[in-house]
Design a protein around this motif. Sequence first.
Motif, mmCIF file in Angstrom:
data_model
loop_
_atom_site.group_PDB
_atom_site.id
_atom_site.type_symbol
_atom_site.label_atom_id
_atom_site.label_comp_id
_atom_site.label_asym_id
_atom_site.label_seq_id
_atom_site.Cartn_x
_atom_site.Cartn_y
_atom_site.Cartn_z
ATOM 1 N N LEU A 95 32.407 2.023 81.514
ATOM 2 C CA LEU A 95 32.208 1.356 80.255
ATOM 3 C C LEU A 95 31.048 1.723 79.541
ATOM 4 C CD1 LEU A 95 32.599 -2.289 81.926
ATOM 5 C CD2 LEU A 95 34.231 -0.876 80.544
ATOM 6 N N THR A 96 30.064 2.800 80.031
ATOM 7 C CA THR A 96 28.996 3.415 79.295
ATOM 8 C C THR A 96 29.805 4.556 78.534
ATOM 9 O OG1 THR A 96 27.589 2.585 80.613
ATOM 10 C CG2 THR A 96 27.153 4.632 79.353
ATOM 11 N N ASN A 97 30.529 5.559 79.426
ATOM 12 C CA ASN A 97 30.891 6.582 78.798
ATOM 13 C C ASN A 97 32.130 6.758 78.000
ATOM 14 O OD1 ASN A 97 28.844 8.230 79.760
ATOM 15 N ND2 ASN A 97 29.505 7.821 82.001
ATOM 16 N N CYS A 98 33.177 5.779 78.114
ATOM 17 C CA CYS A 98 34.374 5.619 77.678
ATOM 18 C C CYS A 98 34.201 4.957 76.251
ATOM 19 C CB CYS A 98 35.483 5.055 78.377
ATOM 20 S SG CYS A 98 35.874 5.902 79.794
ATOM 21 N N LYS A 99 34.121 5.697 75.177
ATOM 22 C CA LYS A 99 33.840 5.064 73.832
ATOM 23 C C LYS A 99 34.961 4.460 73.201
ATOM 24 C CE LYS A 99 29.652 4.717 74.534
ATOM 25 N NZ LYS A 99 28.923 3.293 74.572
ATOM 26 N N THR A 100 36.289 5.408 73.398
ATOM 27 C CA THR A 100 37.465 5.284 72.568
ATOM 28 C C THR A 100 38.531 4.568 73.610
ATOM 29 O OG1 THR A 100 36.973 7.044 71.125
ATOM 30 C CG2 THR A 100 39.502 6.379 71.253
ATOM 31 N N ILE A 101 38.879 3.449 73.377
ATOM 32 C CA ILE A 101 39.895 2.752 74.376
ATOM 33 C C ILE A 101 41.125 2.189 73.881
ATOM 34 C CG2 ILE A 101 40.028 0.832 75.874
ATOM 35 C CD1 ILE A 101 36.902 0.848 76.029
ATOM 36 N N ALA A 102 42.335 2.913 74.226
ATOM 37 C CA ALA A 102 43.457 2.374 73.713
ATOM 38 C C ALA A 102 43.697 1.173 74.743
ATOM 39 C CB ALA A 102 44.646 3.528 74.134
ATOM 40 N N VAL A 103 44.353 0.164 73.890
ATOM 41 C CA VAL A 103 44.821 -1.257 74.709
ATOM 42 C C VAL A 103 46.368 -1.106 74.493
ATOM 43 C CG1 VAL A 103 44.487 -3.806 74.688
ATOM 44 C CG2 VAL A 103 42.531 -2.309 74.071
#
Length: 156
Positions: free
Chosen positions: A11-19
Amino acid sequence: MASIQELRSILTNCKTIAVVGISEQWHRPSYFVGKYLLEHGYRMIPVNPRYKEVLGQTCYPDLESVPTPIDMVDVFRRSEELMPIAKQTLVIGAKVLWQQLTVCNHEAHDYVRERGLTSVMDRCVKIEHARLFGGLNWMGVNTGMLSAKRPRQLPY
């Protein structure tokens, strides 16, 4: 099962998240998670072939149509629909496949892990973020709608 340190790192390193499987209906959990991600500084990319836009963001029909790199794929689909999404997650170069609460496909989990990706099953991104980074008051606890204070007595 992912440890607290692993979840915090994701959750700190993943800044672009596809939902994947996001809904444009405000009362659906996927919508709420997408809104939470946007409100907490993430770039949220909606993926659902039904919509052109969700939460003001361009919505894509599938992961391979997204023109920008994705760090994490957060899935709101039935467990039996996960393998094609797991394969797309690898193709696009994402680092994490996250299966939301009640989504548990062990085959997809093993598939991505054997190929070097991180996999999380049966957890909610919003709940884990709030638990680890102190956002439990966001829309739910500290709304001001419920209170332990007694109402003031009005003089009659």
